[in-house]
Design a protein around this motif. Structure first.
Motif, PDB file in Angstrom:
ATOM      1  N   PHE A  68       0.794  -1.219   0.000  1.00  0.00           N
ATOM      2  CA  PHE A  68       0.000   0.000   0.000  1.00  0.00           C
ATOM      3  C   PHE A  68       0.837   1.285   0.000  1.00  0.00           C
ATOM      4  N   PHE A  69       2.032   1.262   0.597  1.00  0.00           N
ATOM      5  CA  PHE A  69       2.798   2.498   0.744  1.00  0.00           C
ATOM      6  C   PHE A  69       4.242   2.389   0.277  1.00  0.00           C
ATOM      7  N   GLY A  70       4.588   1.311  -0.398  1.00  0.00           N
ATOM      8  CA  GLY A  70       5.919   1.165  -0.974  1.00  0.00           C
ATOM      9  C   GLY A  70       7.024   1.156   0.070  1.00  0.00           C
ATOM     10  N   MET A 101      -2.921   1.073  10.029  1.00  0.00           N
ATOM     11  CA  MET A 101      -4.291   0.575  10.080  1.00  0.00           C
ATOM     12  C   MET A 101      -4.877   0.412   8.672  1.00  0.00           C
ATOM     13  N   SER A 102      -4.660   1.383   7.801  1.00  0.00           N
ATOM     14  CA  SER A 102      -5.217   1.271   6.450  1.00  0.00           C
ATOM     15  C   SER A 102      -4.534   0.171   5.644  1.00  0.00           C
ATOM     16  N   GLY A 106      -6.709  -3.396   4.497  1.00  0.00           N
ATOM     17  CA  GLY A 106      -6.973  -3.605   3.085  1.00  0.00           C
ATOM     18  C   GLY A 106      -6.147  -4.691   2.431  1.00  0.00           C
ATOM     19  N   TRP A 107      -5.246  -5.306   3.176  1.00  0.00           N
ATOM     20  CA  TRP A 107      -4.318  -6.273   2.595  1.00  0.00           C
ATOM     21  C   TRP A 107      -4.920  -7.661   2.523  1.00  0.00           C
ATOM     22  N   ILE A 108      -4.717  -8.324   1.377  1.00  0.00           N
ATOM     23  CA  ILE A 108      -5.076  -9.737   1.210  1.00  0.00           C
ATOM     24  C   ILE A 108      -3.840 -10.440   0.669  1.00  0.00           C
ATOM     25  N   ILE A 117      -8.134  -6.353  12.482  1.00  0.00           N
ATOM     26  CA  ILE A 117      -7.752  -5.517  13.614  1.00  0.00           C
ATOM     27  C   ILE A 117      -8.789  -5.718  14.714  1.00  0.00           C
ATOM     28  N   LYS A 118      -8.376  -6.389  15.774  1.00  0.00           N
ATOM     29  CA  LYS A 118      -9.278  -6.653  16.901  1.00  0.00           C
ATOM     30  C   LYS A 118      -9.324  -5.496  17.879  1.00  0.00           C
TER      31      LYS A 118
END
Length: 138
Positions: A68-70, A101-102, A106-108, A117-118
């Motif tokens: 997501f953020f390289g 968190m983002s 969003g990661w698979i 995230i509990k």
């Protein structure tokens, strides 16, 4: 030559004086996460993700941040506090918590592995033991 000092007379104001100290914590430096590693196959079958070790957890977390953020995402310092079964507790700098968190939500990964995230808190104690609401249940 001898000098003597006499004590000043005690007054009501002097006897009742107390010292009070107040401390305010404005910005905590860390944010804590409680994560659960899940698999999409758990919904459709009885197979589950096996227990993970800290190296596997770090690999999955780094993969999410990099996707997501390289390289900026991989530069975020992450401290692994505990890995137990599929549960993972981590600590990240407070300013980077939104990015983490983002990326995690969003990661698979391969074979449908995802992070759930509990919990998220700036206080480790509230994340581990809950918010204390169980104390007031009948």
């Amino acid at each position: 030559m001898t000098t003597s000092k006499s004590n000043p007379p005690a007054t009501d104001q002097h006897l009742e004086s107390t010292t009070s100290q107040t401390t305010t914590i404005r910005r905590l430096p860390w944010t804590y996460f409680h994560l659960l590693l899940t698999s999409s196959s758990e919904i459709t079958s009885t197979s589950t993700v096996a227990e993970i070790d800290i190296l596997t957890a770090r690999t999955y977390l780094t993969s999410a941040l990099q996707q997501f953020f390289g390289i900026t995402g991989t530069a975020i310092p992450v401290d692994f506090l505990k890995v137990e079964g599929r549960d993972v507790w981590i600590r990240v700098p407070r300013d980077d918590s939104t990015i983490v968190m983002s990326a995690l939500s969003g990661w698979i990964g391969r074979e449908g592995v995802t992070w759930r995230i509990k919990g998220k808190s700036e206080w480790l104690g509230s994340l581990v033991s809950g918010d204390g609401s169980h104390l007031f249940e009948a």
